[in-house]
Design a protein around this motif. Structure first.
Motif, PDB file in Angstrom:
ATOM      1  N   LEU A  37       0.819  -1.210   0.000  1.00  0.00           N
ATOM      2  CA  LEU A  37       0.000   0.000   0.000  1.00  0.00           C
ATOM      3  C   LEU A  37       0.855   1.263   0.000  1.00  0.00           C
ATOM      4  CD1 LEU A  37      -2.856  -0.968   2.503  1.00  0.00           C
ATOM      5  CD2 LEU A  37      -3.081  -0.625   0.030  1.00  0.00           C
ATOM      6  N   SER A  38       2.085   1.145   0.529  1.00  0.00           N
ATOM      7  CA  SER A  38       2.984   2.312   0.558  1.00  0.00           C
ATOM      8  C   SER A  38       3.583   2.607  -0.811  1.00  0.00           C
ATOM      9  CB  SER A  38       4.109   2.076   1.570  1.00  0.00           C
ATOM     10  OG  SER A  38       5.031   1.109   1.090  1.00  0.00           O
ATOM     11  N   GLY A  39       3.421   1.689  -1.762  1.00  0.00           N
ATOM     12  CA  GLY A  39       3.918   1.904  -3.116  1.00  0.00           C
ATOM     13  C   GLY A  39       5.285   1.310  -3.391  1.00  0.00           C
ATOM     14  N   LYS A  40       5.893   0.644  -2.407  1.00  0.00           N
ATOM     15  CA  LYS A  40       7.233   0.081  -2.588  1.00  0.00           C
ATOM     16  C   LYS A  40       7.168  -1.254  -3.329  1.00  0.00           C
ATOM     17  CE  LYS A  40       8.998   2.099   1.725  1.00  0.00           C
ATOM     18  NZ  LYS A  40       9.547   1.793   3.071  1.00  0.00           N
ATOM     19  N   ASP A  41       8.255  -1.543  -4.074  1.00  0.00           N
ATOM     20  CA  ASP A  41       8.412  -2.876  -4.648  1.00  0.00           C
ATOM     21  C   ASP A  41       8.651  -3.864  -3.507  1.00  0.00           C
ATOM     22  OD1 ASP A  41       8.162  -1.653  -7.056  1.00  0.00           O
ATOM     23  OD2 ASP A  41      10.127  -2.221  -7.838  1.00  0.00           O
ATOM     24  N   MET A  42       8.229  -5.114  -3.726  1.00  0.00           N
ATOM     25  CA  MET A  42       8.328  -6.079  -2.645  1.00  0.00           C
ATOM     26  C   MET A  42       8.584  -7.483  -3.173  1.00  0.00           C
ATOM     27  SD  MET A  42       5.525  -7.226   0.178  1.00  0.00           S
ATOM     28  CE  MET A  42       5.104  -8.613  -0.849  1.00  0.00           C
ATOM     29  N   ILE A  43       9.388  -8.238  -2.427  1.00  0.00           N
ATOM     30  CA  ILE A  43       9.595  -9.664  -2.680  1.00  0.00           C
ATOM     31  C   ILE A  43       9.016 -10.425  -1.497  1.00  0.00           C
ATOM     32  CG2 ILE A  43      11.289 -11.513  -2.951  1.00  0.00           C
ATOM     33  CD1 ILE A  43      13.168  -9.473  -4.227  1.00  0.00           C
ATOM     34  N   GLY A  44       8.070 -11.306  -1.784  1.00  0.00           N
ATOM     35  CA  GLY A  44       7.472 -12.116  -0.725  1.00  0.00           C
ATOM     36  C   GLY A  44       7.903 -13.562  -0.869  1.00  0.00           C
ATOM     37  N   GLN A  45       8.564 -14.076   0.144  1.00  0.00           N
ATOM     38  CA  GLN A  45       8.990 -15.479   0.112  1.00  0.00           C
ATOM     39  C   GLN A  45       8.047 -16.262   1.020  1.00  0.00           C
ATOM     40  OE1 GLN A  45      13.167 -16.106   0.679  1.00  0.00           O
ATOM     41  NE2 GLN A  45      13.006 -18.351   0.623  1.00  0.00           N
ATOM     42  N   ALA A  46       7.140 -17.014   0.400  1.00  0.00           N
ATOM     43  CA  ALA A  46       6.122 -17.739   1.163  1.00  0.00           C
ATOM     44  C   ALA A  46       5.643 -18.927   0.343  1.00  0.00           C
ATOM     45  CB  ALA A  46       4.956 -16.826   1.507  1.00  0.00           C
ATOM     46  N   GLN A  47       5.238 -19.965   1.038  1.00  0.00           N
ATOM     47  CA  GLN A  47       4.734 -21.162   0.383  1.00  0.00           C
ATOM     48  C   GLN A  47       3.359 -20.908  -0.215  1.00  0.00           C
ATOM     49  OE1 GLN A  47       6.330 -24.067   0.059  1.00  0.00           O
ATOM     50  NE2 GLN A  47       8.118 -23.539   1.301  1.00  0.00           N
ATOM     51  N   THR A  48       3.002 -21.719  -1.212  1.00  0.00           N
ATOM     52  CA  THR A  48       1.654 -21.698  -1.744  1.00  0.00           C
ATOM     53  C   THR A  48       0.671 -22.076  -0.637  1.00  0.00           C
ATOM     54  OG1 THR A  48       2.427 -22.327  -3.937  1.00  0.00           O
ATOM     55  CG2 THR A  48       0.117 -22.740  -3.453  1.00  0.00           C
ATOM     56  N   GLY A  49      -0.483 -21.422  -0.637  1.00  0.00           N
ATOM     57  CA  GLY A  49      -1.492 -21.762   0.344  1.00  0.00           C
ATOM     58  C   GLY A  49      -1.418 -20.948   1.616  1.00  0.00           C
ATOM     59  N   GLY A 142       0.866  -0.571 -21.671  1.00  0.00           N
ATOM     60  CA  GLY A 142       1.421   0.767 -21.468  1.00  0.00           C
ATOM     61  C   GLY A 142       0.847   1.513 -20.283  1.00  0.00           C
ATOM     62  N   SER A 143      -0.311   1.070 -19.753  1.00  0.00           N
ATOM     63  CA  SER A 143      -0.938   1.785 -18.628  1.00  0.00           C
ATOM     64  C   SER A 143      -0.856   1.002 -17.319  1.00  0.00           C
ATOM     65  CB  SER A 143      -2.412   2.079 -18.954  1.00  0.00           C
ATOM     66  OG  SER A 143      -2.531   2.876 -20.110  1.00  0.00           O
ATOM     67  N   ILE A 144       0.013   0.010 -17.277  1.00  0.00           N
ATOM     68  CA  ILE A 144       0.115  -0.846 -16.090  1.00  0.00           C
ATOM     69  C   ILE A 144       0.673  -0.053 -14.902  1.00  0.00           C
ATOM     70  CG2 ILE A 144       1.356  -2.813 -15.090  1.00  0.00           C
ATOM     71  CD1 ILE A 144      -0.895  -3.678 -16.850  1.00  0.00           C
ATOM     72  N   LYS A 145      -0.012  -0.152 -13.763  1.00  0.00           N
ATOM     73  CA  LYS A 145       0.446   0.492 -12.530  1.00  0.00           C
ATOM     74  C   LYS A 145       1.160  -0.491 -11.601  1.00  0.00           C
ATOM     75  CE  LYS A 145      -3.342   3.877 -12.464  1.00  0.00           C
ATOM     76  NZ  LYS A 145      -4.522   4.356 -11.697  1.00  0.00           N
ATOM     77  N   MET A 146       0.742  -1.752 -11.648  1.00  0.00           N
ATOM     78  CA  MET A 146       1.366  -2.750 -10.776  1.00  0.00           C
ATOM     79  C   MET A 146       1.463  -4.084 -11.498  1.00  0.00           C
ATOM     80  SD  MET A 146       0.212  -4.294  -7.037  1.00  0.00           S
ATOM     81  CE  MET A 146       0.338  -2.751  -6.147  1.00  0.00           C
ATOM     82  N   VAL A 147       2.612  -4.744 -11.351  1.00  0.00           N
ATOM     83  CA  VAL A 147       2.832  -6.088 -11.880  1.00  0.00           C
ATOM     84  C   VAL A 147       3.108  -7.021 -10.713  1.00  0.00           C
ATOM     85  CG1 VAL A 147       4.308  -7.564 -13.290  1.00  0.00           C
ATOM     86  CG2 VAL A 147       3.741  -5.263 -14.071  1.00  0.00           C
ATOM     87  N   GLU A 170       7.719  -4.766 -21.667  1.00  0.00           N
ATOM     88  CA  GLU A 170       6.585  -4.098 -22.313  1.00  0.00           C
ATOM     89  C   GLU A 170       5.855  -3.152 -21.354  1.00  0.00           C
ATOM     90  OE1 GLU A 170       5.384  -4.396 -25.488  1.00  0.00           O
ATOM     91  OE2 GLU A 170       7.006  -5.727 -26.124  1.00  0.00           O
ATOM     92  N   THR A 171       6.160  -3.241 -20.064  1.00  0.00           N
ATOM     93  CA  THR A 171       5.447  -2.426 -19.076  1.00  0.00           C
ATOM     94  C   THR A 171       6.187  -1.119 -18.822  1.00  0.00           C
ATOM     95  OG1 THR A 171       6.612  -3.519 -17.247  1.00  0.00           O
ATOM     96  CG2 THR A 171       4.526  -4.499 -17.967  1.00  0.00           C
ATOM     97  N   PRO A 172       5.506  -0.095 -18.299  1.00  0.00           N
ATOM     98  CA  PRO A 172       6.167   1.191 -18.024  1.00  0.00           C
ATOM     99  C   PRO A 172       7.258   1.044 -16.961  1.00  0.00           C
ATOM    100  CG  PRO A 172       3.769   1.402 -17.945  1.00  0.00           C
ATOM    101  CD  PRO A 172       4.070  -0.055 -17.979  1.00  0.00           C
ATOM    102  N   LYS A 173       8.265   1.888 -17.022  1.00  0.00           N
ATOM    103  CA  LYS A 173       9.312   1.866 -16.002  1.00  0.00           C
ATOM    104  C   LYS A 173       8.762   2.313 -14.649  1.00  0.00           C
ATOM    105  CE  LYS A 173      13.343   2.487 -19.006  1.00  0.00           C
ATOM    106  NZ  LYS A 173      14.544   3.318 -19.304  1.00  0.00           N
ATOM    107  N   GLU A 174       7.869   3.265 -14.673  1.00  0.00           N
ATOM    108  CA  GLU A 174       7.276   3.761 -13.432  1.00  0.00           C
ATOM    109  C   GLU A 174       6.063   2.905 -13.071  1.00  0.00           C
ATOM    110  OE1 GLU A 174       8.680   6.052 -11.537  1.00  0.00           O
ATOM    111  OE2 GLU A 174      10.297   6.051 -13.030  1.00  0.00           O
ATOM    112  N   LYS A 175       6.324   1.859 -12.397  1.00  0.00           N
ATOM    113  CA  LYS A 175       5.263   0.958 -11.935  1.00  0.00           C
ATOM    114  C   LYS A 175       5.726   0.304 -10.645  1.00  0.00           C
ATOM    115  CE  LYS A 175       7.028  -3.104 -14.395  1.00  0.00           C
ATOM    116  NZ  LYS A 175       8.260  -2.443 -14.874  1.00  0.00           N
ATOM    117  N   GLN A 176       4.805  -0.318  -9.966  1.00  0.00           N
ATOM    118  CA  GLN A 176       5.141  -1.071  -8.752  1.00  0.00           C
ATOM    119  C   GLN A 176       5.200  -2.549  -9.104  1.00  0.00           C
ATOM    120  OE1 GLN A 176       2.386  -0.463  -5.543  1.00  0.00           O
ATOM    121  NE2 GLN A 176       3.594  -1.592  -4.039  1.00  0.00           N
ATOM    122  N   THR A 177       6.195  -3.253  -8.587  1.00  0.00           N
ATOM    123  CA  THR A 177       6.367  -4.672  -8.895  1.00  0.00           C
ATOM    124  C   THR A 177       6.418  -5.481  -7.610  1.00  0.00           C
ATOM    125  OG1 THR A 177       7.655  -4.081 -10.859  1.00  0.00           O
ATOM    126  CG2 THR A 177       7.782  -6.369 -10.120  1.00  0.00           C
TER     127      THR A 177
END
Length: 484
Positions: A37-49, A142-147, A170-177
């Motif tokens: 929600l803060s807009g930062k990129d994030m890596i989540g390491q978690a199991q499925t489920g 071209g209009s993607i805000k978050m991937v 293919e996505t914009p550089k200014e986006k959240q991932t």
């Protein structure tokens, strides 16, 4: 204890989460949602489920606008996961009016092109089919805000890394991932370094979950069958005390109402019920004034009640930790217990995830037949007679019995008594092939409960009839495909 209301969500998102019955976020949700929600990129390491879809779905849908076309992209390794994620996102976005469309190989691409004309705000896609659409120019990013890259390590194992790199380009550089992965191999780390900006890392370690002293079963049933199946199992298995778990508050209320109408002694607990009332229900359950308690996960947390013989998962839990917590209400103090989980055909894959993490395979239990239910009622009648004999509370009937025996042999007389207690219809005779050893039960309450159940003639919980079952039964989806 963190709640979803603590995240400062919009009224639309908060209402949607409330309607879904979520009361408390899972560990990955509690950590990931504020960061996202803060807009930062994030890596989540978690199991499925572990509840990952809600962890990225809530912040994703919070940021999107209703009338601006495709703004969110979720990339998944398999068609099954893409469909599952899209369904979850549509539930979260229903109040706000945000729609997600699954795009995957194996489905007619022209059908997908027609669906894209309805301007969904989120695309949930497998890599190969998404690239097909990019090349056809039927999807523009071209209009993607978050991937969101879901199960990135699995996409690596399936050889999709080059496709992902092409999609991200293919996505914009200014986006959240946001990237979610159970493991972090070097190539995933390299991908993150290339396409993410100082991502925060969230790790949720999978707990070692083992379950002992509990026999675990699953019943594959359509949604409309589940309540009838539950009632049949209650009649056949005659649990001492049973807890039925529902996913949402609304579900708990529906199941309690249905059970009471069928004549069962049941009450429910969930987050909307005042604490005083919850305590009263739990006390009545402990005292065996009621023998069925229906609960949500949060409301049942910390329950320590001896004598719970059966746990029924009316809805499969969203993560393995919840499953272990639920079935751990039985099999206590060295006693054995039974746990039965109801699943639809499309939930079998999620069931396998739970089995892998608990390291115990569940046995498939067939849907009970009318013959099974009647045989269970007959066994209960036998137990009723035996318990009455043991209690020596029948002296006033001895003279009447002696009078009847002057005209009728004892076997015929006992058989007629069993038939009356069982309430067996004349048109469906069922032989009781074996008599189980006497079990300790509350005889009158059990007999009255079964009698009222039979008198109601097995009406369906949602007034749907069995003739719909074969026609509406879903089919398992086929294996993974990269593209058509």
């Amino acid at each position: 204890m963190t709640k979803f209301s603590d995240f400062g969500l919009s009224k639309e998102l908060e209402k949607a989460v409330f309607n879904m019955g979520f009361e408390e976020p899972s560990p990955i949700q509690a950590q990931a949602i504020p960061i996202a929600l803060s807009g930062k990129d994030m890596i989540g390491q978690a199991q499925t489920g572990t509840g990952k879809t809600t962890a990225f779905g809530v912040p994703l849908l919070e940021k999107l606008e209703v009338n601006e076309g495709i703004q969110g992209l979720v990339v998944c390794p398999t068609r099954e996961l893409a469909v599952q994620v899209a369904e979850e996102l549509n539930r979260i976005g229903q109040v706000k009016g945000i729609r997600a469309l699954p795009i995957y190989g194996g489905q007619d691409i022209s059908r997908q092109i027609r669906a894209l004309k309805n301007r969904p705000q989120v695309i949930v896609a497998t890599p190969g089919r998404l690239i097909d659409h990019i090349e056809r120019k039927t999807i523009r990013l071209g209009s993607i805000k978050m991937v969101v890259l879901d199960e990135a390590d699995e996409m690596l194992n399936m050889g999709f890394v080059e496709d992902i790199e092409r999609i991200l380009a293919e996505t914009p550089k200014e986006k959240q991932t946001m990237l979610f992965s159970a493991t972090m191999p070097k190539r995933i780390q390299n991908l993150a370094e290339r396409f993410m900006k100082e991502p925060e890392i969230v790790k949720v370690k999978a707990k070692e979950m083992t379950v002992t002293n509990i026999e675990q079963y699953y019943v594959e049933a359509h949604e409309k069958q589940k309540f009838d199946v539950l009632c049949s199992l209650l009649d056949i298995q005659t649990p001492e005390l049973a807890i039925v778990f529902g996913r949402t508050k609304k579900r708990v209320d529906e199941v309690v109402d249905g059970l009471i109408k069928r004549g069962y002694s049941a009450e429910g607990i969930h987050g909307d019920i005042p604490q005083g009332k919850r305590d009263q229900v739990i006390r009545r359950f402990k005292e065996a004034s009621i023998d069925i308690m229906v609960a949500t996960d949060v409301a049942a947390r910390g329950l320590d009640i001896s004598g719970v013989s059966h746990v029924y998962n009316f809805d499969i839990p969203q993560d393995p930790e919840s499953y272990v917590h639920r079935i751990g209400r039985t099999g206590r103090a060295g006693k054995t217990g039974k746990a039965i989980t109801f699943v639809s055909a499309r939930e079998i894959d999620h069931l396998k995830i739970i089995e892998n993490m608990t390291k115990k395979k569940m046995s498939k239990m067939p849907i009970p037949t009318t013959h099974d239910v009647l045989a269970g009622n007959q066994q209960a009648a036998v137990n009723q007679l035996r318990e009455t004999i043991e209690s020596n509370n029948y002296q006033e009937y001895k003279r009447l019995a002696e009078t009847l025996l002057e005209d009728t042999d004892s076997v015929s007389l006992l058989a007629a008594a069993l038939k009356i207690i069982t309430k067996e219809p004349d048109a469906t005779p069922v032989r009781l092939t074996a008599v189980e050893p006497l079990r300790s039960r509350k005889p009158k309450a059990e007999f009255d409960r079964k009698r009222r159940s039979n008198d109601r003639g097995g009406r369906s919980f949602d007034k749907s009839r069995s003739r719909d079952r074969d026609r509406r039964r879903g089919k398992n989806r086929q294996g993974n495909e990269r593209s058509n």
